[in-house]
Design a protein around this motif. Structure first.
Motif, PDB file in Angstrom:
ATOM      1  N   UNK A  64       0.830  -1.214   0.000  1.00 11.86           N
ATOM      2  CA  UNK A  64       0.000   0.000   0.000  1.00 11.86           C
ATOM      3  C   UNK A  64       0.859   1.256   0.000  1.00 11.86           C
ATOM      4  N   UNK A  65       2.072   1.168   0.575  1.00 14.42           N
ATOM      5  CA  UNK A  65       2.971   2.320   0.612  1.00 14.42           C
ATOM      6  C   UNK A  65       3.640   2.585  -0.734  1.00 14.42           C
ATOM      7  N   UNK A  66       3.793   1.539  -1.553  1.00 14.98           N
ATOM      8  CA  UNK A  66       4.624   1.685  -2.759  1.00 14.98           C
ATOM      9  C   UNK A  66       3.866   1.520  -4.078  1.00 14.98           C
ATOM     10  N   UNK A  67       2.960   0.557  -4.146  1.00 19.54           N
ATOM     11  CA  UNK A  67       2.448   0.160  -5.459  1.00 19.54           C
ATOM     12  C   UNK A  67       1.499   1.166  -6.108  1.00 19.54           C
ATOM     13  N   UNK A  68       0.737   1.991  -5.353  1.00 24.33           N
ATOM     14  CA  UNK A  68      -0.028   3.010  -6.062  1.00 24.33           C
ATOM     15  C   UNK A  68       0.875   3.971  -6.846  1.00 24.33           C
ATOM     16  N   UNK A  69       2.008   4.349  -6.259  1.00 30.77           N
ATOM     17  CA  UNK A  69       2.908   5.302  -6.920  1.00 30.77           C
ATOM     18  C   UNK A  69       3.785   4.638  -7.973  1.00 30.77           C
ATOM     19  N   UNK A  70       4.272   3.435  -7.682  1.00 35.95           N
ATOM     20  CA  UNK A  70       5.239   2.796  -8.582  1.00 35.95           C
ATOM     21  C   UNK A  70       4.596   2.002  -9.708  1.00 35.95           C
ATOM     22  N   UNK A  71       3.352   1.518  -9.470  1.00 37.54           N
ATOM     23  CA  UNK A  71       2.756   0.610 -10.452  1.00 37.54           C
ATOM     24  C   UNK A  71       1.300   0.939 -10.774  1.00 37.54           C
ATOM     25  N   UNK A  72       0.806   2.081 -10.331  1.00 33.89           N
ATOM     26  CA  UNK A  72      -0.574   2.509 -10.628  1.00 33.89           C
ATOM     27  C   UNK A  72      -1.613   1.479 -10.170  1.00 33.89           C
ATOM     28  N   UNK A  73      -1.360   0.847  -9.037  1.00 28.84           N
ATOM     29  CA  UNK A  73      -2.299  -0.140  -8.525  1.00 28.84           C
ATOM     30  C   UNK A  73      -3.145   0.438  -7.395  1.00 28.84           C
ATOM     31  N   UNK A  74      -4.397   0.000  -7.331  1.00 30.86           N
ATOM     32  CA  UNK A  74      -5.234   0.228  -6.159  1.00 30.86           C
ATOM     33  C   UNK A  74      -4.961  -0.913  -5.183  1.00 30.86           C
ATOM     34  N   UNK A  75      -4.750  -0.569  -3.910  1.00 31.26           N
ATOM     35  CA  UNK A  75      -4.463  -1.575  -2.886  1.00 31.26           C
ATOM     36  C   UNK A  75      -5.532  -1.473  -1.802  1.00 31.26           C
ATOM     37  N   UNK A  76      -6.358  -2.511  -1.716  1.00 25.26           N
ATOM     38  CA  UNK A  76      -7.429  -2.563  -0.727  1.00 25.26           C
ATOM     39  C   UNK A  76      -7.027  -3.554   0.363  1.00 25.26           C
ATOM     40  N   UNK A  77      -6.880  -3.030   1.585  1.00 22.70           N
ATOM     41  CA  UNK A  77      -6.546  -3.865   2.747  1.00 22.70           C
ATOM     42  C   UNK A  77      -7.683  -3.764   3.758  1.00 22.70           C
ATOM     43  N   UNK A  78      -7.913  -4.825   4.498  1.00 24.15           N
ATOM     44  CA  UNK A  78      -8.938  -4.776   5.552  1.00 24.15           C
ATOM     45  C   UNK A  78      -8.648  -5.851   6.588  1.00 24.15           C
ATOM     46  N   UNK A  79      -9.217  -5.643   7.774  1.00 20.15           N
ATOM     47  CA  UNK A  79      -9.136  -6.637   8.832  1.00 20.15           C
ATOM     48  C   UNK A  79     -10.344  -7.564   8.751  1.00 20.15           C
ATOM     49  N   UNK A  80     -10.096  -8.856   8.670  1.00 22.80           N
ATOM     50  CA  UNK A  80     -11.206  -9.802   8.729  1.00 22.80           C
ATOM     51  C   UNK A  80     -11.853  -9.747  10.110  1.00 22.80           C
ATOM     52  N   UNK A  81     -12.995 -10.372  10.247  1.00 24.32           N
ATOM     53  CA  UNK A  81     -13.797 -10.305  11.478  1.00 24.32           C
ATOM     54  C   UNK A  81     -12.966 -10.606  12.729  1.00 24.32           C
ATOM     55  N   UNK A  82     -13.123  -9.698  13.711  1.00 26.26           N
ATOM     56  CA  UNK A  82     -12.443  -9.864  14.980  1.00 26.26           C
ATOM     57  C   UNK A  82     -10.981  -9.481  14.995  1.00 26.26           C
ATOM     58  N   UNK A  83     -10.470  -8.968  13.896  1.00 27.38           N
ATOM     59  CA  UNK A  83      -9.043  -8.665  13.772  1.00 27.38           C
ATOM     60  C   UNK A  83      -8.782  -7.189  14.039  1.00 27.38           C
ATOM     61  N   UNK A  84      -7.663  -6.914  14.742  1.00 23.12           N
ATOM     62  CA  UNK A  84      -7.308  -5.544  15.112  1.00 23.12           C
ATOM     63  C   UNK A  84      -6.003  -5.115  14.462  1.00 23.12           C
ATOM     64  N   UNK A  85      -5.908  -3.820  14.194  1.00 21.64           N
ATOM     65  CA  UNK A  85      -4.668  -3.195  13.738  1.00 21.64           C
ATOM     66  C   UNK A  85      -4.749  -1.729  14.138  1.00 21.64           C
ATOM     67  N   UNK A  86      -3.774  -0.943  13.703  1.00 24.86           N
ATOM     68  CA  UNK A  86      -3.802   0.493  14.009  1.00 24.86           C
ATOM     69  C   UNK A  86      -5.069   1.150  13.470  1.00 24.86           C
ATOM     70  N   UNK A  87      -5.582   0.676  12.372  1.00 30.96           N
ATOM     71  CA  UNK A  87      -6.802   1.224  11.768  1.00 30.96           C
ATOM     72  C   UNK A  87      -8.019   0.999  12.656  1.00 30.96           C
ATOM     73  N   UNK A  88      -8.001  -0.058  13.487  1.00 32.01           N
ATOM     74  CA  UNK A  88      -9.134  -0.362  14.342  1.00 32.01           C
ATOM     75  C   UNK A  88      -9.419  -1.852  14.352  1.00 32.01           C
ATOM     76  N   UNK A  89     -10.528  -2.214  14.970  1.00 33.45           N
ATOM     77  CA  UNK A  89     -10.917  -3.614  15.094  1.00 33.45           C
ATOM     78  C   UNK A  89     -12.200  -3.873  14.317  1.00 33.45           C
TER      79      UNK A  89
END
Length: 238
Positions: A64-89
């Motif tokens: 997500x940090x590199x590929x939009x700029x270097x390769x014109x890709x959309x990068x969709x990330x998410x936490x599956x059910x019950x999973x936590x990260x800095x973005x939230x739970x």
């Protein structure tokens, strides 16, 4: 500017929420190229949440940090059910890859609804099992599997993918903890059109910048060949 392990390149980043058919809200992020449309989309399915897997697992974070700029890709990330990260739970609880079928469907539905182009699933470890089991959707162009353990996903899922017919690429580390290249070749023979890439010196978690570069290049080779191989430096557009 030399691209290092911690480099964050420009992108349009949006915090998103996915809504599952069984009523859960999942937290995520969509990173897009700045000022131009993406040429393809990678939907990231992260490693096992009970062992620290999440949307910020390092390969996906660096994608997500590199590929939009270097390769014109959309990068969709998410936490599956019950999973936590800095973005939230994300709501819900871990369901051993069963209820997570709704999470995969919600991510694909989001990508389709927002007209994201040429959708590829990119699963890592547990995420490869979600891709094989629940990712056989007409909306996708194919799937890339990073360190597939072939534990929850088995021979029946491989046979189903063979019938599905969409591209399937498996990146198998030489020193994987669960499935190494020789056995992987035997197992993936059930999918005659599958491509297996044995990665010398790599381990299950793709630790180290050289391993990450191999993974990101293999992804870009399929999603946007014009950007392959990836640049190792970046000049900010004027």
């Amino acid at each position: 500017m030399e691209i290092r392990a911690s480099t964050v390149l420009p992108a349009d980043r949006e915090q998103i929420t996915l809504h599952t058919a069984d009523g859960l809200s999942l937290v995520g992020e969509l990173a897009l190229p700045q000022g131009r449309p993406p040429v393809a989309t990678m939907v990231c399915l992260h490693p096992l949440p009970t062992h620290g897997g999440m949307m910020d697992s390092h390969v996906f974070r660096k994608a997500s940090y590199r590929l939009p700029a270097l390769a014109d890709l959309a990068v969709l990330r998410f936490n599956t059910r019950g999973t936590s990260s800095e973005r939230g739970t994300s709501e819900g609880a871990f369901e051993e890859g069963e209820g997570e079928r709704h999470d995969v469907a919600a991510a694909l539905e989001y990508a389709e609804f927002h007209d994201l182009p040429r959708i590829w699933l990119v699963g890592w470890s547990f995420g490869t099992e979600l891709a094989l089991r629940w990712g056989r959707d007409p909306a996708i162009e194919g799937a890339i599997l990073l360190s597939p353990p072939l534990h929850r996903a088995g021979d029946d899922d491989l046979r189903a993918w063979a019938e599905f017919g969409k591209p399937l690429i498996a990146l198998v580390p030489e020193f994987d903890d669960y499935l190494r290249p020789a056995e992987a070749r035997e197992r993936f023979a059930l999918v005659p059109h599958a491509e297996l890439v044995a990665v010398e010196g790599a381990k299950h978690l793709w630790v180290g910048e050289p391993a990450v570069r191999v993974v990101l290049n293999e992804i870009v080779k399929r999603l946007n060949p014009a950007a392959y191989p990836l640049e190792t430096t970046y000049a900010q557009p004027v």
